[in-house]
Design a protein around this motif. Structure first.
Motif, PDB file in Angstrom:
ATOM      1  N   GLY A  17      28.844  50.485  31.558  1.00 17.93           N
ATOM      2  CA  GLY A  17      28.612  49.377  32.496  1.00 17.93           C
ATOM      3  C   GLY A  17      27.365  48.741  31.975  1.00 17.93           C
ATOM      4  O   GLY A  17      27.124  47.846  32.150  1.00 17.93           O
ATOM      5  N   GLN A  48      36.920  54.457  30.264  1.00 18.30           N
ATOM      6  CA  GLN A  48      37.245  52.973  30.387  1.00 18.30           C
ATOM      7  C   GLN A  48      38.295  52.524  31.249  1.00 18.30           C
ATOM      8  O   GLN A  48      38.077  51.720  32.036  1.00 18.30           O
ATOM      9  CB  GLN A  48      37.572  52.100  28.975  1.00 18.30           C
ATOM     10  N   ASP A  72      37.013  50.635  34.848  1.00 16.66           N
ATOM     11  CA  ASP A  72      37.840  49.377  34.888  1.00 16.66           C
ATOM     12  C   ASP A  72      38.478  49.351  36.445  1.00 16.66           C
ATOM     13  O   ASP A  72      38.235  48.321  37.361  1.00 16.66           O
ATOM     14  CB  ASP A  72      38.494  48.865  33.998  1.00 16.66           C
ATOM     15  N   ALA A 125      36.002  49.912  39.481  1.00 13.26           N
ATOM     16  CA  ALA A 125      35.158  48.477  39.729  1.00 13.26           C
ATOM     17  C   ALA A 125      36.035  47.624  40.314  1.00 13.26           C
ATOM     18  O   ALA A 125      35.330  47.039  41.023  1.00 13.26           O
ATOM     19  CB  ALA A 125      34.421  48.275  38.515  1.00 13.26           C
ATOM     20  N   ARG A 179      27.973  45.028  32.113  1.00 17.65           N
ATOM     21  CA  ARG A 179      29.333  44.465  31.723  1.00 17.65           C
ATOM     22  C   ARG A 179      30.388  45.025  32.727  1.00 17.65           C
ATOM     23  O   ARG A 179      31.659  44.433  32.900  1.00 17.65           O
ATOM     24  CB  ARG A 179      29.570  45.153  30.291  1.00 17.65           C
ATOM     25  N   ARG A 180      30.006  46.001  33.577  1.00 19.39           N
ATOM     26  CA  ARG A 180      30.786  46.365  34.806  1.00 19.39           C
ATOM     27  C   ARG A 180      29.891  46.834  35.894  1.00 19.39           C
ATOM     28  O   ARG A 180      28.652  47.514  35.415  1.00 19.39           O
ATOM     29  CB  ARG A 180      31.791  47.607  34.390  1.00 19.39           C
TER      30      ARG A 180
END
Ligand SMILES: *Cc1c(COP(=O)(O)O)cnc(C)c1O
Length: 385
Positions: free
Chosen positions: A192, A260, A264, A267, A305-306
């Motif tokens: 993240g 990951q 993903d 989130a 990024r997340r």
């Protein structure tokens, strides 16, 4: 080995999922497992001079080494000047960094709204003659507390309030004053947010939460540039003995392969739950850094990024929050966060966090998002008024 290939044999430009599944793997050896099993050893065969690397079990363990490489490859991809040290828990890692870097007479700046054990840490630091200043995470308020500080401690997003600060801006300001910068990266995970790339000297985290993600182990780590400071952190681990068990270290490494996938999925589902909550009149103070109109979104979008798996909000009363938690079927009433099974709790039950009585921290797991949204909306309805 060519420069563009990381130790796990992964091309330097590989995607994050690829790096997560291969992180920290040793070179293949015929008839050996891909990820060698946990090494249970208090001591190792050691004839002659004790030059290492593996001498005694409190100093080093090959299962930790592989896990530490894996975490390092995610926290600071492509950098071979960075070192990671694994610890028995997040608090062991946090204490190791603070107590190995700070001396009597030093000043440290902590977040005023960070992890609930920080006030206990503060009391211990003060008992050792270290001056502690606090300021809120939001609005980069720690900037005003930096003069004369030796270390700035950032927690972004903060737990449980989910405020975000501009890590690059704070790190630059701290470095200009000669202070070191550490970021608690627990909530974001290395997929993240990468604190070292944002200018921090250390990324410190609890691996108990989403990094390992199954709610079954405690773990912590410190990642930083190899050198004097990390040597002191390593020495602290040896002195205090706050070491991870080999089984925990191995389970953690195994779990990182799905990091990951989990971050993903979780989130995306957290965003779906937050969007469903936003339309409910009984919900106030809704926070999720991934919501476009969240006060933290703009800064978060620049450096993350997340946006994580935690959503926080407030119900009108303590009783309403308790009825809501009891009515949930797919979300366990439990503390902690980041696991594949959704959990939620009324934070006020602990004391310590400055939150309203009806404040709920909800950790979104890997269940189907439609099922979770339906469960949350049904429980809200059943807990009315
Ligand atoms: C849980 C947590 C910690 C402490 O980690 P443990 O593994 O429980 O010792 C530290 N910081 C944050 C932000 C946390 O959520």
């Amino acid at each position: 080995m060519s420069d563009s290939v990381t130790p796990g044999g992964v091309p330097g430009d590989a995607g994050e999922g690829t790096r997560a599944v291969r992180a920290g793997l040793p070179e293949p050896v015929k008839y050996e497992p891909t990820l060698p099993g946990p090494v249970f050893a208090a001591h190792y065969h050691l004839p002659g001079e004790p030059t290492g690397p593996y001498t005694y079990g409190r100093d080093e363990n090959p299962t930790w080494t592989r896990l530490e490489r894996a975490i390092g490859e995610l926290e600071a991809p492509g950098r071979d000047d960075v070192e990671t040290l694994a610890f028995a828990s997040g608090m062991a890692a946090i204490s190791a960094l603070l107590f190995s870097q700070l001396r009597s007479g030093d000043t440290v700046v902590l977040p005023g709204d960070g992890y609930q054990a920080l006030p206990l840490v503060r009391a211990q630091l003060e008992a050792y003659g270290i001056e502690v200043r606090t300021a809120p995470t939001g609005g980069d308020a720690q900037l005003d507390a930096l003069d004369g500080a030796r270390l700035l401690w950032i927690e972004s997003p903060s737990n449980p309030g989910l405020d975000v600060c501009d890590i690059r801006r704070l790190a630059d300001a701290a470095h200009a004053r000669g202070a070191l910068v550490a970021v608690d990266n627990t909530l974001a995970t290395p997929l993240g947010q990468r604190p070292l790339a944002l200018g921090a000297d250390f990324s410190v985290a609890s691996g108990t939460k989403q990094l390992t993600g199954h709610g079954d182990i405690l773990l912590g780590y410190v990642t930083g540039r190899a050198g004097e400071a990390m040597t002191a952190v390593r020495r602290w681990r040896k002195i205090v003995g706050a070491i991870p068990g080999p089984m925990e270290a191995w389970l953690a490494h195994r779990s990182i392969a799905t990091l990951q996938l989990r971050v993903d999925r979780q989130a995306a589902s957290a965003l779906a739950v937050a969007e469903a909550l936003r339309s409910r009149p009984e919900v106030t103070g809704l926070r999720y850094p991934g919501l476009r109109d969240d006060p933290a979104h703009e800064v978060a979008a620049r450096q993350m990024r997340r946006f994580g798996c935690v959503v926080s909000f407030t119900l009108p009363t303590r009783a309403r929050a308790e009825r809501f938690l009891e009515a949930l079927r797919l979300v366990d009433d439990a503390t902690s966060f980041g696991g594949v099974r959704s959990t939620a709790e009324r934070r006020g039950r602990w004391g310590g966090d400055a939150v309203p009585e009806g404040f709920v921290r909800l950790s979104v797991g890997a269940e189907d998002p439609e099922d979770l949204v339906a469960d949350v909306l049904r429980a809200l309805g059943e807990s009315a008024p």
